[in-house]
Design a protein around this motif. Structure first.
Motif, PDB file in Angstrom:
ATOM      1  N   UNK A 158       0.803  -1.214   0.000  1.00  0.00           N
ATOM      2  CA  UNK A 158       0.000   0.000   0.000  1.00  0.00           C
ATOM      3  C   UNK A 158       0.832   1.258   0.000  1.00  0.00           C
ATOM      4  N   UNK A 159       0.127   2.375   0.154  1.00  0.00           N
ATOM      5  CA  UNK A 159       0.785   3.680   0.157  1.00  0.00           C
ATOM      6  C   UNK A 159       1.595   3.840   1.433  1.00  0.00           C
ATOM      7  N   UNK A 220     -12.691  -2.071   8.052  1.00  0.00           N
ATOM      8  CA  UNK A 220     -12.910  -1.456   6.736  1.00  0.00           C
ATOM      9  C   UNK A 220     -11.564  -1.112   6.096  1.00  0.00           C
ATOM     10  N   UNK A 221     -11.440  -1.437   4.822  1.00  0.00           N
ATOM     11  CA  UNK A 221     -10.215  -1.129   4.079  1.00  0.00           C
ATOM     12  C   UNK A 221     -10.345   0.265   3.470  1.00  0.00           C
ATOM     13  N   UNK A 222      -9.339   1.079   3.710  1.00  0.00           N
ATOM     14  CA  UNK A 222      -9.330   2.451   3.198  1.00  0.00           C
ATOM     15  C   UNK A 222      -8.376   2.526   2.015  1.00  0.00           C
ATOM     16  N   UNK A 223      -8.838   3.122   0.940  1.00  0.00           N
ATOM     17  CA  UNK A 223      -8.014   3.300  -0.250  1.00  0.00           C
ATOM     18  C   UNK A 223      -7.988   4.780  -0.602  1.00  0.00           C
ATOM     19  N   UNK A 224      -7.057   5.129  -1.480  1.00  0.00           N
ATOM     20  CA  UNK A 224      -6.985   6.534  -1.902  1.00  0.00           C
ATOM     21  C   UNK A 224      -8.250   6.879  -2.677  1.00  0.00           C
ATOM     22  N   UNK A 225      -8.740   8.087  -2.413  1.00  0.00           N
ATOM     23  CA  UNK A 225      -9.951   8.533  -3.110  1.00  0.00           C
ATOM     24  C   UNK A 225      -9.634   9.166  -4.451  1.00  0.00           C
ATOM     25  N   UNK A 226      -8.383   9.623  -4.631  1.00  0.00           N
ATOM     26  CA  UNK A 226      -8.015  10.258  -5.891  1.00  0.00           C
ATOM     27  C   UNK A 226      -8.487  11.693  -6.004  1.00  0.00           C
ATOM     28  N   UNK A 227      -9.061  12.262  -4.938  1.00  0.00           N
ATOM     29  CA  UNK A 227      -9.585  13.624  -5.010  1.00  0.00           C
ATOM     30  C   UNK A 227      -8.499  14.686  -4.912  1.00  0.00           C
ATOM     31  N   UNK A 228      -7.290  14.276  -4.542  1.00  0.00           N
ATOM     32  CA  UNK A 228      -6.223  15.277  -4.388  1.00  0.00           C
ATOM     33  C   UNK A 228      -5.393  15.429  -5.662  1.00  0.00           C
ATOM     34  N   UNK A 237      -4.460   1.997   1.487  1.00  0.00           N
ATOM     35  CA  UNK A 237      -3.772   2.914   2.409  1.00  0.00           C
ATOM     36  C   UNK A 237      -3.721   2.337   3.817  1.00  0.00           C
ATOM     37  N   UNK A 238      -4.888   1.919   4.349  1.00  0.00           N
ATOM     38  CA  UNK A 238      -4.916   1.483   5.753  1.00  0.00           C
ATOM     39  C   UNK A 238      -6.160   0.655   6.000  1.00  0.00           C
ATOM     40  N   UNK A 239      -6.267   0.151   7.215  1.00  0.00           N
ATOM     41  CA  UNK A 239      -7.461  -0.589   7.659  1.00  0.00           C
ATOM     42  C   UNK A 239      -7.905  -0.014   8.993  1.00  0.00           C
ATOM     43  N   UNK A 258      -1.786   1.479   8.935  1.00  0.00           N
ATOM     44  CA  UNK A 258      -1.343   1.511   7.523  1.00  0.00           C
ATOM     45  C   UNK A 258      -1.212   0.111   6.936  1.00  0.00           C
ATOM     46  N   UNK A 259      -1.560  -0.012   5.657  1.00  0.00           N
ATOM     47  CA  UNK A 259      -1.414  -1.296   4.965  1.00  0.00           C
ATOM     48  C   UNK A 259       0.049  -1.592   4.661  1.00  0.00           C
ATOM     49  N   UNK A 260       0.830  -0.562   4.355  1.00  0.00           N
ATOM     50  CA  UNK A 260       2.253  -0.757   4.068  1.00  0.00           C
ATOM     51  C   UNK A 260       3.025  -1.041   5.344  1.00  0.00           C
ATOM     52  N   UNK A 261       4.154  -1.745   5.148  1.00  0.00           N
ATOM     53  CA  UNK A 261       5.006  -2.088   6.290  1.00  0.00           C
ATOM     54  C   UNK A 261       6.048  -0.978   6.467  1.00  0.00           C
ATOM     55  N   UNK A 262       5.643   0.050   7.191  1.00  0.00           N
ATOM     56  CA  UNK A 262       6.506   1.222   7.323  1.00  0.00           C
ATOM     57  C   UNK A 262       7.692   0.985   8.244  1.00  0.00           C
ATOM     58  N   UNK A 263       7.636  -0.061   9.051  1.00  0.00           N
ATOM     59  CA  UNK A 263       8.728  -0.308   9.994  1.00  0.00           C
ATOM     60  C   UNK A 263       9.863  -1.123   9.388  1.00  0.00           C
ATOM     61  N   UNK A 264       9.710  -1.596   8.165  1.00  0.00           N
ATOM     62  CA  UNK A 264      10.783  -2.367   7.529  1.00  0.00           C
ATOM     63  C   UNK A 264      10.835  -2.090   6.027  1.00  0.00           C
ATOM     64  N   UNK A 265      10.891  -0.808   5.715  1.00  0.00           N
ATOM     65  CA  UNK A 265      10.940  -0.391   4.312  1.00  0.00           C
ATOM     66  C   UNK A 265      12.331  -0.666   3.756  1.00  0.00           C
TER      67      UNK A 265
END
Length: 294
Positions: A158-159, A220-228, A237-239, A258-265
């Motif tokens: 994810x993002x 609930x799974x959150x994804x980018x809305x694309x509005x930006x 993006x996250x759950x 966050x869906x991405x693994x930010x602690x082991x990038x």
């Protein structure tokens, strides 16, 4: 009582007699086997003397052979230890390469799973901020590779953030969990839109200003809305992890992981928006230049 004047044969005479006896024995021995019993008796009587004479030489030979074998074994052990150390290093390197291949394969698979075709570039993390209150990493791609400020950054799940600063060959990426970051998202299940902002060190996201009665649930799974017009739509993006609907309050306290693994990038994807989104807007004052010819 022996006589003081007893005369013995002279030494020369005794040597001569011994030589004659030796010649006689040699002559007899050459002519037949008459002296064979005498030879056996002599060998039997002299065997202990031969063993005693040979013992120092055999002991010296045994000791020298033992030292040589011990030295050879020691050199062989050292060589085997060196080989084992080299093989262990090779195994560790191979394991690291296999892990890197799996991560890269996961990145490629994540691009294939995106709803729309995206232009991406794989970058590796070269530095991670040691300040726990700053969510930033540095990657090895920059202006020379077409990277731009604000560019979305993903990992295989994810993002994870967007480019904050760009240098010639490196870029600083601001993670979505940093308190300075916010990203518009929507729930796949209900379509509810929200702004996911970073909480800082805890590594979670806040969804502020959501009414108490909002249709959102844990999981609930959150994804980018694309509005930006920055992040392509429908990227994970996250759950939603916790929801606290305060009794009479107007807003619910909602947090997401966050869906991405930010602690082991380690490897990331730099994403270019769809071509339609990066085309310059049409200037109305430019006239009907693109209109079909009448």
């Amino acid at each position: 009582m022996p006589s003081l004047f007893r005369r013995r044969p002279s030494l020369a005479l005794r040597v001569l007699l011994a030589a004659l006896a030796a010649l006689l024995l040699l002559f007899v021995d050459q002519r037949g086997a008459a002296l064979e019993p005498l030879r056996g008796v002599a060998l039997t009587l002299l065997h202990p003397l031969q063993q005693a004479v040979d013992l120092p030489f055999r002991a010296w030979s045994w000791g020298a052979d033992g030292l040589r074998e011990r030295q050879a074994l020691r050199e062989e052990i050292l060589a085997l230890r060196e080989d084992r150390r080299y093989l262990r290093l090779q195994v560790q390197t191979l394991a690291a390469v296999q892990a890197e291949n799996q991560r890269l394969r996961a990145l490629v698979d994540s691009v294939v799973r995106t709803p729309q075709p995206l232009r991406v570039l794989i970058a590796s993390t070269v530095r991670v901020s040691l300040d726990p209150y700053v969510g930033q990493v540095q990657v090895d791609k920059g202006l020379m590779h077409g990277v731009f400020i604000g560019q979305p950054v993903l990992d295989a799940d994810g993002v994870i953030g967007q480019v904050l600063h760009v240098a010639a060959q490196t870029s600083q990426v601001l993670l979505i969990t940093d308190a300075r970051h916010a990203i518009p998202v929507k729930s796949i299940r209900s379509g509810v839109r929200a702004i996911a902002s970073g909480r800082g060190p805890p590594g979670a996201l806040d969804l502020p200003f959501l009414p108490n009665h909002v249709d959102i649930e844990v999981g609930d799974v959150l994804v980018t809305s694309g509005l930006d017009d920055v992040f392509p739509p429908n990227l994970p993006v996250a759950m939603v992890s916790t929801i606290n609907r305060i009794g009479e309050g107007e807003f619910a306290e909602v947090q997401a992981t966050p869906s991405g693994h930010l602690d082991r990038i380690q490897e990331v994807l730099l994403v270019w928006p769809p071509e339609a989104a990066v085309e310059p807007p049409v200037d109305p004052s430019a006239g009907p230049a693109d209109s079909p010819v009448q």
